[in-house]
Design an enzyme around this catalytic site. Sequence first.
Site, PDB file in Angstrom:
ATOM      1  N   GLU A 192       0.849  -1.191   0.000  1.00 31.20           N
ATOM      2  CA  GLU A 192       0.000   0.000   0.000  1.00 31.20           C
ATOM      3  C   GLU A 192       0.878   1.233   0.000  1.00 31.20           C
ATOM      4  O   GLU A 192       2.014   1.188   0.480  1.00 31.20           O
ATOM      5  CB  GLU A 192      -0.809   0.052   1.310  1.00 31.20           C
ATOM      6  CG  GLU A 192      -2.084  -0.712   1.289  1.00 31.20           C
ATOM      7  CD  GLU A 192      -2.814  -0.636   2.626  1.00 31.20           C
ATOM      8  OE1 GLU A 192      -3.838  -1.292   2.718  1.00 31.20           O
ATOM      9  OE2 GLU A 192      -2.360   0.053   3.552  1.00 31.20           O
ATOM     10  N   GLU A 220      -8.899  -2.201   7.129  1.00 26.98           N
ATOM     11  CA  GLU A 220      -9.283  -3.598   7.305  1.00 26.98           C
ATOM     12  C   GLU A 220     -10.556  -3.634   8.135  1.00 26.98           C
ATOM     13  O   GLU A 220     -10.964  -2.629   8.706  1.00 26.98           O
ATOM     14  CB  GLU A 220      -8.182  -4.379   8.033  1.00 26.98           C
ATOM     15  CG  GLU A 220      -7.943  -3.895   9.455  1.00 26.98           C
ATOM     16  CD  GLU A 220      -7.202  -4.905  10.327  1.00 26.98           C
ATOM     17  OE1 GLU A 220      -7.186  -6.102   9.984  1.00 26.98           O
ATOM     18  OE2 GLU A 220      -6.678  -4.497  11.364  1.00 26.98           O
TER      19      GLU A 220
HETATM   20  P1  ADP Z   1      -3.383  -4.743  11.909  1.00 23.55           P
HETATM   21  O1  ADP Z   1      -4.167  -5.850  11.321  1.00 23.55           O
HETATM   22  O2  ADP Z   1      -2.040  -5.182  12.372  1.00 23.55           O
HETATM   23  O3  ADP Z   1      -4.172  -3.971  12.904  1.00 23.55           O
HETATM   24  P2  ADP Z   1      -3.805  -2.505  10.114  1.00 23.55           P
HETATM   25  O4  ADP Z   1      -3.870  -2.598   8.641  1.00 23.55           O
HETATM   26  O5  ADP Z   1      -5.086  -2.311  10.829  1.00 23.55           O
HETATM   27  O6  ADP Z   1      -3.060  -3.781  10.679  1.00 23.55           O
HETATM   28  O7  ADP Z   1      -2.808  -1.344  10.479  1.00 23.55           O
HETATM   29  C1  ADP Z   1      -2.377  -1.111  11.780  1.00 23.55           C
HETATM   30  C2  ADP Z   1      -1.780   0.283  11.877  1.00 23.55           C
HETATM   31  O8  ADP Z   1      -0.705   0.445  10.968  1.00 23.55           O
HETATM   32  C3  ADP Z   1      -2.729   1.398  11.530  1.00 23.55           C
HETATM   33  O9  ADP Z   1      -3.500   1.791  12.616  1.00 23.55           O
HETATM   34  C4  ADP Z   1      -1.781   2.488  11.076  1.00 23.55           C
HETATM   35  O10 ADP Z   1      -1.210   3.130  12.202  1.00 23.55           O
HETATM   36  C5  ADP Z   1      -0.685   1.730  10.386  1.00 23.55           C
HETATM   37  N1  ADP Z   1      -0.935   1.647   8.947  1.00 23.55           N
HETATM   38  C6  ADP Z   1      -1.541   0.633   8.298  1.00 23.55           C
HETATM   39  N2  ADP Z   1      -1.581   0.864   6.962  1.00 23.55           N
HETATM   40  C7  ADP Z   1      -1.006   2.068   6.763  1.00 23.55           C
HETATM   41  C8  ADP Z   1      -0.717   2.873   5.619  1.00 23.55           C
HETATM   42  N3  ADP Z   1      -1.043   2.474   4.396  1.00 23.55           N
HETATM   43  N4  ADP Z   1      -0.097   4.047   5.789  1.00 23.55           N
HETATM   44  C9  ADP Z   1       0.271   4.462   7.021  1.00 23.55           C
HETATM   45  N5  ADP Z   1       0.045   3.751   8.141  1.00 23.55           N
HETATM   46  C10 ADP Z   1      -0.582   2.565   8.032  1.00 23.55           C
HETATM   47 MG    MG Z   2      -5.945  -3.065  12.550  1.00 23.39          MG
END
Ligand code: ADP
Ligand code: MG
Length: 669
Positions: free
Chosen positions: A200, A288
């Site tokens: 991403e 997600e």
């Molecule tokens: P998990 O399943 O580990 O919770 P997430 O996709 O929900 O993974 O992401 C967890 C955290 O990572 C988010 O709250 C954010 O802080 C950071 N994050 C995730 N994707 C991005 C992104 N594309 N850009 C910046 N920060 C991100």
């Molecule tokens: Mg998450």
Amino acid sequence: MFKKILIANRGEITVRIIQTCKRMGIQTVAVYSDADARSLHVQEADEAVSLGSSRSSESYLVSEKIIEAAQKTGCQAIHPGYGFLSENAGFCEKVSLSGMVFIGPSSAAIATLGDKIASKALALKSGVPVVPGHIGMLSDLAEAEAVAERIGFPVLLKPAAGGGGKGMRIVSCKEDMGPAFNACREETQKAFGDPQLFIERYISNPRHIEIQILADRYGNVIHLGERECSIQRRYQKIIEETPSPAVDPDLRQKMGAMACNLAREAGYSNAGTVEFILDEDRNMYFLEMNTRLQVEHPVTERVTGLDLVELQLKIAYGEVLALRQEDVSFYGSAIEARICAEDPARNFLPATGMITRYAPPRGRSIRVDSGIVAGSVVSVYYDSLLSKVISWGQTREIARMALIDALNGYHIEGVITNVDFVNLILNHPAFAAAELSTRFIETHFDNDKTKLLPSNERLSLMAIATTLVYHNRQKLIRDSLKPMAAHVGGATKPRDWYHYMVKSEGDIFELRLQGDPDLRNWTIWANGNQYQVVTPELEFYRRRIKLNVNGRYQMFRLQFRGNFIWAAFCGITRVFEVYSPQEWELAQFMPKIQKRVLDNVLECPMPGLVVDIRVQKGDRVYRGQELVIVESMKMESGVASPCDGEVQDILVEKGQAVDTGNILMRFKL
Ligand code: ADP
Ligand code: MG
Ligand code: ADP
């Protein structure tokens, strides 16, 4: 309603689910591993079944063991909590096949939404914007590099099966892609048994905003507003709040509608959370969907007045959602801090140990969801979350102050925790101003240390608390010895003001205390500023003390070692040294006096009353000679000279009360 359910989890969430079950008249069965045999969740449940081995892969994560336990105890349903098997579609299916109800969505919905690539595709289909990137699995490094070039660096490599912040890697240029790709793939294989990665765009300084939804089995979907979870370390949340200061009613309505659409599209039922990030221009992107109860659900409960576990149970039982969107209203503001056994100074590494003392905060606007008691062992096997403190207030600021007060009084001994660290965050001016982003901690902290100087006002309050308690302790000792003082003669005359010098790190405080005769109401000058202080009943042996300073109650945590006092307040932790003016003068001569390594002073080994001084200034003394007689516990003890030398100063007089560590004399060697 269900008559009996099993909770396939441990810790605070199991305790919390049991509470709702008790209220609803549902019997509960807990499961536990060897390490958890004596834990709180086991005690709270009506029944408990052992799963054996402490390793979760051999206990909490073994579907068969859990289903068997539920069947043996006659349960009708299983609540998975969060983590462990909560987002495991296979487990969900096995529970259903065994004839019981899984308290959560269908296994098909979990399977689709649990895979971040599949859920992004679904989000796009239901009109929810996603983070720009590649919606598909990366087959190899070359593809990763090509995709990254296309979306533009920096990018974020993410595991499709991810959770708990594991495995993600920021890649800022093409050269870094190789090592990051391999490391990420290895970590996700190890953590989730699945090597799939995707890419991403890395959004800089985003806010994490998520929407709580509820859906029944008949297509009714509503949302319960948002939570902001921007305060994170290692991509994991530690402070969450609702409403988000970045969300206005329009945005809430828009995000809520999108989350509901996604849930509908996925055929979702039960409670779930749709996570978004918001960039600096307030563009939102789907991250997600978590198909379970979320750790931070209590903040939503505080502002909506709903019990999410109760709603989960009703939906799972097949009831129609009784709430419509227009029935949901939000009142006030709630903030949660996660209390974890971890060391902020060592990059938040988990800590283990036994909780030797435990005193959670209490208060009308405070809720504590805790899985521990004194005696609980924090082992290496499970995650580090010990408890959660949730505050409520009519405004964000009131909720923030209430949470600070609660954290000031949260006393946990035996393991290292992040209590003072989260308190520092709550006290940070940027947090107060709601200038939040997921990079908040990196931006404002070096490790566990804030980049700001602690406020003088707070340090003064800490100096006042330590000195006042020190003074009153001395006074208690003096009072207890008064009857003796009479027969020795020369009791110290009561004074109407007292003077102290206090030192902490580089800061020096000059304090004057003036108290009424019962020592409860004080006027105190600290470095020239005046404070009105009311002390509580004389409970100075406690490790927490609540003082009313200028009309506001403040809680301090203190630990005494003679006149060295460790104090914690608003996230600041420091040692304060309290000196009488004579001792202070001495400390100026010999700055090392604090170290207690000098042998040219005579230190008092116990609290008591000076009943005799056997030498005078200028006398020669030898090592081992009894110089001062202190009476304590109806016994007289001689305090012997630590050295050969000449008496240079005598700092006490006959009839004076003394405490452990007080300096009685100084010698010229
Ligand atoms: P998990 O399943 O580990 O919770 P997430 O996709 O929900 O993974 O992401 C967890 C955290 O990572 C988010 O709250 C954010 O802080 C950071 N994050 C995730 N994707 C991005 C992104 N594309 N850009 C910046 N920060 C991100
Ligand atoms: Mg998450
Ligand atoms: P939430 O969004 O509810 O805060 P988190 O991502 O912080 O969710 O995870 C909730 C809990 O579940 C945490 O204790 C975390 O350690 C655990 N957890 C989440 N996903 C996984 C996973 N895939 N494997 C192991 N533990 C997980």
